[in-house]
Design a protein around this motif. Structure first.
Motif, mmCIF file in Angstrom:
data_model
loop_
_atom_site.group_PDB
_atom_site.id
_atom_site.type_symbol
_atom_site.label_atom_id
_atom_site.label_comp_id
_atom_site.label_asym_id
_atom_site.label_seq_id
_atom_site.Cartn_x
_atom_site.Cartn_y
_atom_site.Cartn_z
ATOM 1 N N ASP A 70 -46.813 3.326 -22.762
ATOM 2 C CA ASP A 70 -46.327 4.559 -22.142
ATOM 3 C C ASP A 70 -44.911 4.432 -21.605
ATOM 4 O O ASP A 70 -44.422 5.306 -20.886
ATOM 5 N N GLY A 71 -44.249 3.349 -21.945
ATOM 6 C CA GLY A 71 -42.859 3.178 -21.559
ATOM 7 C C GLY A 71 -42.179 2.149 -22.431
ATOM 8 O O GLY A 71 -42.835 1.404 -23.166
ATOM 9 N N VAL B 43 -31.838 -6.629 -23.670
ATOM 10 C CA VAL B 43 -33.140 -6.379 -24.280
ATOM 11 C C VAL B 43 -33.014 -5.273 -25.323
ATOM 12 O O VAL B 43 -32.564 -4.163 -25.013
ATOM 13 N N VAL B 44 -33.379 -5.585 -26.550
ATOM 14 C CA VAL B 44 -33.432 -4.589 -27.621
ATOM 15 C C VAL B 44 -34.898 -4.367 -27.973
ATOM 16 O O VAL B 44 -35.587 -5.294 -28.408
ATOM 17 N N ALA B 45 -35.384 -3.166 -27.740
ATOM 18 C CA ALA B 45 -36.771 -2.813 -28.029
ATOM 19 C C ALA B 45 -36.889 -2.386 -29.488
ATOM 20 O O ALA B 45 -36.081 -1.583 -29.974
ATOM 21 N N VAL B 46 -37.888 -2.912 -30.183
ATOM 22 C CA VAL B 46 -38.111 -2.591 -31.588
ATOM 23 C C VAL B 46 -39.499 -1.973 -31.717
ATOM 24 O O VAL B 46 -40.509 -2.597 -31.353
ATOM 25 N N ALA B 47 -39.559 -0.741 -32.212
ATOM 26 C CA ALA B 47 -40.834 -0.040 -32.348
ATOM 27 C C ALA B 47 -41.685 -0.681 -33.438
ATOM 28 O O ALA B 47 -41.181 -1.066 -34.495
ATOM 29 N N ARG C 165 -40.233 10.809 -23.079
ATOM 30 C CA ARG C 165 -39.204 11.062 -22.072
ATOM 31 C C ARG C 165 -38.321 9.830 -21.860
ATOM 32 O O ARG C 165 -37.106 9.948 -21.669
ATOM 33 N N ALA C 166 -38.942 8.647 -21.906
ATOM 34 C CA ALA C 166 -38.171 7.411 -21.721
ATOM 35 C C ALA C 166 -37.184 7.206 -22.869
ATOM 36 O O ALA C 166 -36.034 6.789 -22.656
ATOM 37 N N VAL C 167 -37.623 7.494 -24.095
ATOM 38 C CA VAL C 167 -36.733 7.364 -25.257
ATOM 39 C C VAL C 167 -35.578 8.353 -25.137
ATOM 40 O O VAL C 167 -34.407 8.003 -25.373
#
Length: 465
Positions: free
Chosen positions: A304-305, A268-272, A335-337
């Motif tokens: 929030d995550g 999984v690649v998260a993209v902002a 904090r998660a980042v």
């Protein structure tokens, strides 16, 4: 080979009305039921957002606005990238950049609208701001017609025309040039969009108002332009001998680095995304998916995550300075980042992403991944850059060359870390950015279609995280 009808909307200079005309044409032809492919010459992300909205009409995005940047990607990729975006469409509209013949400073026609028009074998419609001239318009158009005979200017659209009499004088003058007038648009305050320190306010920040604006542009253009004549001109473009760019072929069919396949599965690649991070090229997520990633978007202003199972993070450009209080207040996500970055997972951050990873932005706490602080200034940093990767990172191996673009009014102190991301070699020599564990953070915007190995490296590292 592609035979998609196509037009390039250009102008003698910035501020003439290219975005008004191009976006209005995209919306007007889409409302006619045509599948319109929107494109923008140069690195501009914001105009492309309005183009996407114009062709989608507020519905699902089927054809994102795409950029054609001959500096970052090379002239040889312009036709394949165009064919990729325009595949299956009835019409393509390409908005130019600056003046028709303006390109990368000191490098001739490179990255100019004229160069892209020639590569695409596309007729050009010249948008002329006629607000302070009458017969002189003929001299202006004649100069653009004769400057480069290989650029085919197929028509003129007169913008900011003051009256019927003014229009009559302009049309009479242009009869001497032998180029048809395909539109005359009256001055109107009702078709403008709000701007701020880096140009137009992005669509994501004003979706409802932006949708209304694109509809108003469609009506404005429909009332003042010869749509049938413009469509006939677009259909006169000859077939383009270019195979469509393929992201799967570009990454070699899947994730691998140095011939070693990555771990099985789709990391999984998260993209902002969201209002704070609106700057990205569609090809980047296409390459990540082609390299084997499951690409999941998230909004740092609302979520929030990170998405469940995130193994890699991409934070592109945008306006974090506008949303610094909200980004700072989202403690859980920050904090998660930070935890993801400290774990060694790959993180690619450009410009706004760089600021988000910093210790602070305008005195407000950010993610604290980088030992650096950012603040807004009155000084605009703008321009193309040639760069070399200083060391190995999640997106480049040491010595890899890249071309990119800087566009910001912030400064970071210090400007570079102990292990910089890039060494700029043109137009000036300096180091810039940060490489730390899996983090690659820099002000430099790049186009991954030019460096598809970035996606392969990034996904392979995410798969091993």
């Amino acid at each position: 080979m592609t035979a998609v009808p196509r037009l390039v909307v250009a102008a003698p200079s910035s501020g003439s009305g290219k975005t008004t005309v191009a976006t209005g044409l995209m919306a007007a032809f889409s409302q006619r039921g045509l599948a319109v492919s929107p494109h923008k010459v140069g690195p501009d992300y914001i105009d492309s957002g309005y183009h996407t909205l114009a062709v989608s009409g507020g519905g699902p995005v089927r054809r994102p606005g795409r950029n054609l940047d001959a500096y970052m990607c090379g002239p040889e990729l312009m036709a394949p990238l165009f064919a990729h975006g325009a595949e299956g469409c009835d019409l393509a509209v390409v908005e130019g950049v600056m003046g028709l013949y303006d390109g990368a400073a000191g490098q001739g026609e490179l990255a100019s609208t004229a160069q892209v028009a020639k590569v695409l074998r596309a007729p050009v419609v010249l948008v002329v701001d006629a607000s302070s001239q009458s017969r002189s318009v003929a001299a202006l158009v004649h100069g653009f017609l004769s400057f480069d005979p290989d650029v085919r200017i197929g028509g003129v659209i007169l913008n900011k025309v003051g009256s019927d009499r003014h229009e009559e004088l302009l049309r009479e003058a242009l009869e001497e040039c032998g180029v048809p007038v395909l539109g005359a648009l009256r001055r109107s305050d009702g078709v403008s969009a709000p701007s701020r320190h880096l140009g137009l306010v992005p669509v994501a920040e004003r979706h409802t108002d932006a949708l209304a604006a694109t509809r108003a542009l469609a009506e404005h253009v429909r009332a003042g332009c010869d749509l049938d004549g413009l469509l006939a001109l677009a259909r006169s473009a000859p077939p383009l001998d270019a195979a469509a760019w393929d992201p799967v072929a570009a990454v070699g069919g899947g994730p691998a680095v140095g011939g070693e396949p990555a771990t099985a599965g789709r990391p999984v690649v998260a993209v902002a995304g969201g209002s704070a991070f609106t700057f990205s090229y569609a090809e980047q997520t296409e390459l990540l998916a082609a390299a084997g990633a499951e690409v999941v978007s998230f909004d740092p202003l609302r979520d929030d995550g990170l998405p469940p199972g995130t193994a890699g993070l991409v934070v592109g450009g945008g306006f974090p300075e506008v949303y610094a209080p909200e980004l700072s207040a989202n403690d859980e996500l920050r904090r998660a980042v930070a935890a993801l970055a400290h774990s060694g997972a790959p993180v690619a951050a450009e410009c706004a992403g760089l600021l988000y990873l910093a210790r602070s932005l305008d005195g407000r706490p950010m993610c604290g991944v980088l030992d650096a602080d950012a603040r807004m200034t009155d000084r605009l940093t703008l321009g193309y850059r040639e760069a070399v990767a200083v060391g190995d990172s999640a997106i480049a191996e040491a010595g890899a060359r890249a071309r990119g673009h800087e566009f910001h009014r912030t400064v970071l102190e210090p400007r570079a870390g102990t292990y910089p991301a890039w060494g700029f070699v043109r137009p000036e020599r300096r180091t810039e950015g940060f490489v730390r564990r899996g983090v690659h953070a820099s002000y430099l915007h790049t186009h991954w279609a030019a460096t598809p190995d970035a996606a392969r490296r990034f996904v392979a590292r995410a798969a091993r995280a």
